[in-house]
Design a protein around this motif. Structure first.
Motif, PDB file in Angstrom:
ATOM      1  N   ARG B 279       0.829  -1.208   0.000  1.00 10.51           N
ATOM      2  CA  ARG B 279       0.000   0.000   0.000  1.00 10.51           C
ATOM      3  C   ARG B 279       0.857   1.249   0.000  1.00 10.51           C
ATOM      4  O   ARG B 279       0.505   2.253  -0.613  1.00 10.51           O
ATOM      5  CB  ARG B 279      -0.937  -0.017   1.200  1.00 10.51           C
ATOM      6  N   SER B 280       1.945   1.193   0.710  1.00 12.68           N
ATOM      7  CA  SER B 280       2.849   2.342   0.758  1.00 12.68           C
ATOM      8  C   SER B 280       3.359   2.654  -0.645  1.00 12.68           C
ATOM      9  O   SER B 280       3.383   3.808  -1.074  1.00 12.68           O
ATOM     10  CB  SER B 280       4.014   2.034   1.705  1.00 12.68           C
ATOM     11  N   ARG B 282       1.885   1.841  -3.486  1.00 17.96           N
ATOM     12  CA  ARG B 282       0.766   2.365  -4.279  1.00 17.96           C
ATOM     13  C   ARG B 282       0.502   3.818  -3.942  1.00 17.96           C
ATOM     14  O   ARG B 282       0.206   4.631  -4.818  1.00 17.96           O
ATOM     15  CB  ARG B 282      -0.488   1.532  -4.001  1.00 17.96           C
ATOM     16  N   LEU B 283       0.601   4.123  -2.651  1.00 14.68           N
ATOM     17  CA  LEU B 283       0.331   5.493  -2.198  1.00 14.68           C
ATOM     18  C   LEU B 283       1.329   6.467  -2.824  1.00 14.68           C
ATOM     19  O   LEU B 283       0.947   7.514  -3.346  1.00 14.68           O
ATOM     20  CB  LEU B 283       0.423   5.535  -0.671  1.00 14.68           C
ATOM     21  N   GLN B 284       2.598   6.078  -2.782  1.00 16.88           N
ATOM     22  CA  GLN B 284       3.623   6.954  -3.348  1.00 16.88           C
ATOM     23  C   GLN B 284       3.403   7.120  -4.850  1.00 16.88           C
ATOM     24  O   GLN B 284       3.552   8.216  -5.391  1.00 16.88           O
ATOM     25  CB  GLN B 284       5.026   6.374  -3.100  1.00 16.88           C
ATOM     26  N   ALA B 286       0.545   6.760  -6.537  1.00 16.74           N
ATOM     27  CA  ALA B 286      -0.665   7.536  -6.828  1.00 16.74           C
ATOM     28  C   ALA B 286      -0.406   9.022  -6.606  1.00 16.74           C
ATOM     29  O   ALA B 286      -0.761   9.851  -7.448  1.00 16.74           O
ATOM     30  CB  ALA B 286      -1.811   7.051  -5.950  1.00 16.74           C
ATOM     31  N   ALA B 287       0.207   9.345  -5.482  1.00 12.78           N
ATOM     32  CA  ALA B 287       0.458  10.758  -5.168  1.00 12.78           C
ATOM     33  C   ALA B 287       1.464  11.331  -6.158  1.00 12.78           C
ATOM     34  O   ALA B 287       1.300  12.440  -6.663  1.00 12.78           O
ATOM     35  CB  ALA B 287       0.968  10.881  -3.744  1.00 12.78           C
ATOM     36  N   ARG B 290      -0.166  11.960  -9.508  1.00 13.40           N
ATOM     37  CA  ARG B 290      -1.038  13.141  -9.485  1.00 13.40           C
ATOM     38  C   ARG B 290      -0.190  14.405  -9.624  1.00 13.40           C
ATOM     39  O   ARG B 290      -0.545  15.317 -10.385  1.00 13.40           O
ATOM     40  CB  ARG B 290      -1.809  13.155  -8.156  1.00 13.40           C
ATOM     41  N   LEU B 291       0.895  14.473  -8.908  1.00 12.57           N
ATOM     42  CA  LEU B 291       1.772  15.645  -8.962  1.00 12.57           C
ATOM     43  C   LEU B 291       2.391  15.778 -10.353  1.00 12.57           C
ATOM     44  O   LEU B 291       2.515  16.869 -10.896  1.00 12.57           O
ATOM     45  CB  LEU B 291       2.870  15.535  -7.917  1.00 12.57           C
ATOM     46  N   ARG B 293       1.105  14.789 -13.152  1.00 17.47           N
ATOM     47  CA  ARG B 293       0.084  15.289 -14.072  1.00 17.47           C
ATOM     48  C   ARG B 293      -0.032  16.801 -13.966  1.00 17.47           C
ATOM     49  O   ARG B 293      -0.131  17.507 -14.959  1.00 17.47           O
ATOM     50  CB  ARG B 293      -1.259  14.650 -13.734  1.00 17.47           C
ATOM     51  N   GLU B 294       0.026  17.271 -12.724  1.00 18.06           N
ATOM     52  CA  GLU B 294      -0.082  18.716 -12.490  1.00 18.06           C
ATOM     53  C   GLU B 294       1.118  19.430 -13.111  1.00 18.06           C
ATOM     54  O   GLU B 294       0.986  20.481 -13.733  1.00 18.06           O
ATOM     55  CB  GLU B 294      -0.154  18.963 -10.984  1.00 18.06           C
TER      56      GLU B 294
END
Lengths: 76, 450
Positions: B279-280, B282-284, B286-287, B290-291, B293-294
């Motif tokens: 999960r860790s 995946r979390l990294q 995903a975050a 997102r960044l 993409r921005e």
């Protein structure tokens, strides 16, 4: 948002997964993404804390409850 | 039998002697097997039990010592039929004949099973076996309780399994007798204490299997009831050699072996850590995604900004500069300062021109006046000069040595200094003297001065 102390490992994992799904869906705004990320990190930390909470102690409480052994006193 | 033979010489027996004699005569009944139904079962002081054994035609009192009771696989209950082993004894103080029981066996296991079935039916009617009633076993308990014999393979296997899966798990052991007549009470007491302590999230009741008789305690109603009222989820592990017990049926989870129970109550910590790692990651991701993409979106805008014509930018910049200058000019303080500077300049110029003007006027005036005066002056001067000149001419004519000299006088002058010699003492012998005459002059040397 503060994490309540009685949140179990299972509950924290569930909350973590929820945040993870939101992040992975990619529908959140940047601000919400960052919030979700922080919350997910908190739950992850909580899970780890729950895993390490026990200390591996073995304790023995009381003795095997047996009827009195003083049967020498016969009712004769 | 006591002899009825009359013997006058023999004194009567005391009661004690009679009792002793009865006991002696009962010796052939020191090891009997008696079959009968139990009734009036009651626990006495010090863990002993008293009850009666009966059949259709007779009743015999029975007594069970606490020490023997503990060794029995089960405690007789009213209505049950057993084969009792024991000795017939006479109790002198109570004046009673009793069967001292030291072993009990079911006379009819089938009948006992039938009674057990009745208990199960009763419990089932109460809903005791319903899945909905069962408490969930926690996924990750904070602490696990073990109700079992404190020694032996069972507790060892349980602890080993639990700590192997979860090395830092906390365990509390509530020791209990898991066989013998005292076993039900012991298990009930341990489970009750465990609930009172409320320090664990799950409890395992375990023993290493055994025969139907050995597992008797776990088919008793008190143990079943204790499990039913427990606030803490109960997992049984009563061995794979036996049938399901009532305890198994009312428990919240049922296992066969200690290893199985250990696995049931505690997750494998390594699995959980792996789960969290996954999960860790995946979390990294995903975050991070997102960044990224921005960042990409920003980059697109940056590129578009590059495409804006430079001239446009420059025109804008120029206008901006003008605005800035205008703004600066319009600043009140600057305006005041500027006005002051202008005023000072005007003042300076005014002063300068005034000075120039005055000076010009003065010069002009002076010039005019001076001209007139000069003419006058020159005339006066001329007039006076003419007069003086005439006068001088007159005086000069009167005083001129030439006239005197013409009259025969001479003037002696020191040749070196040119001074007029008015006395002989003003010269000395040898000095040169010029002598002016009416016409011409002489250069002479003094021979004598006196």
């Amino acid at each position: 948002m503060s994490v309540q102390p009685e949140v179990t490992y299972e509950k924290a994992l569930e909350l973590l997964d929820r945040k993870l799904r939101e992040l992975e869906d990619g529908q959140l705004s940047l601000d919400d993404s960052l919030k979700a990320y922080e919350e997910a990190k908190r739950y992850l930390k909580l899970c780890h804390e729950r895993l390490e909470a026990a200390r591996g102690r073995i304790e023995v409480r009381g003795e095997a409850a047996a009827p009195s052994a003083a049967e020498a006193e016969a009712p004769f | 039998m006591i002899s009825t033979q009359s013997d006058q010489a023999r004194p009567p027996l005391t009661v004690s002697e009679l009792a002793f004699e009865i006991k002696r005569r009962l010796q052939p009944l020191a090891a009997v097997l008696v079959k009968g139904e139990v009734s009036g079962m009651k626990a006495l002081r010090n863990g002993h039990y008293g009850f009666t054994i009966r059949d259709r035609g007779a009743v015999v009192e029975a007594f069970l010592f606490a020490g023997d009771a503990r060794r029995l696989p089960m405690l007789p209950e009213d209505g049950q039929e057993f084969v009792f082993r024991g000795r017939v004894d006479f109790w002198p103080q109570g004046g009673k004949l009793r069967l001292i029981v030291d072993w009990v066996e079911f006379d009819d296991v089938g009948k006992l099973r039938a009674q057990l079935e009745q208990l199960k039916q009763r419990l089932e009617a109460e809903g005791a076996f319903e899945l909905g009633r069962k408490r969930p076993i926690p996924f990750l308990p904070r602490r696990v309780a073990l109700i079992t014999s404190p020694t032996g393979a069972v507790i060892h296997d349980l602890q080993e399994t639990i700590l192997d899966r979860y090395p830092n798990m906390d365990i509390t052991v509530y020791p209990a007798l898991v066989q013998g007549t005292a076993s039900p009470g012991s298990v009930v007491t341990a489970l009750r204490r465990c609930n009172q302590d409320a320090a664990v999230d799950v409890v395992v009741i375990a023993r290493g299997g055994g025969s139907f008789e050995e597992l008797y305690a776990f088919n008793t109603e008190p143990v079943a009831r204790a499990i039913l009222v427990s606030h803490i989820p109960v997992v049984t592990a009563l061995g794979h050699t036996s049938d399901r017990t009532v305890a198994d049926m009312v428990a919240d989870a049922e296992c066969r072996t200690p290893t199985e129970a250990g696995s049931r109550v505690v997750p494998r910590k390594a699995d959980l850590l792996r789960q969290l790692d996954e999960r860790s990651t995946r979390l990294q991701r995903a975050a991070g995604g997102r960044l990224q993409r921005e960042a990409d979106r920003l980059a697109v805008r940056a590129d578009r900004l590059q495409l804006v014509p430079r001239s446009l930018l420059e025109r804008r910049a120029e206008r901006l500069r003008r605005f800035v200058a205008e703004l600066a000019r319009l600043r009140p303080a600057d305006q005041v300062a500027r006005r002051q500077r202008e005023l000072a300049e005007l003042e300076r110029r005014l002063q300068a021109s005034a000075t120039r003007l005055v000076r010009a006027r003065v010069t002009d005036l002076e010039r005019r006046r001076a001209g007139e005066r000069l003419e006058q002056l020159v005339a006066d001067r001329l007039r006076r000069s003419e007069q003086l000149l005439a006068d001088r001419e007159r005086r000069l004519a009167a005083l001129s040595p030439d006239g005197v000299l013409a009259r025969g006088y001479a003037i002696a002058l020191d040749d070196e200094s040119g001074r007029v010699l008015r006395a002989a003492s003003e010269t000395a012998p040898g000095r040169k003297v010029r002598v002016r005459l009416g016409r011409g002059a002489l250069r002479t040397r003094v021979e004598e001065a006196g």
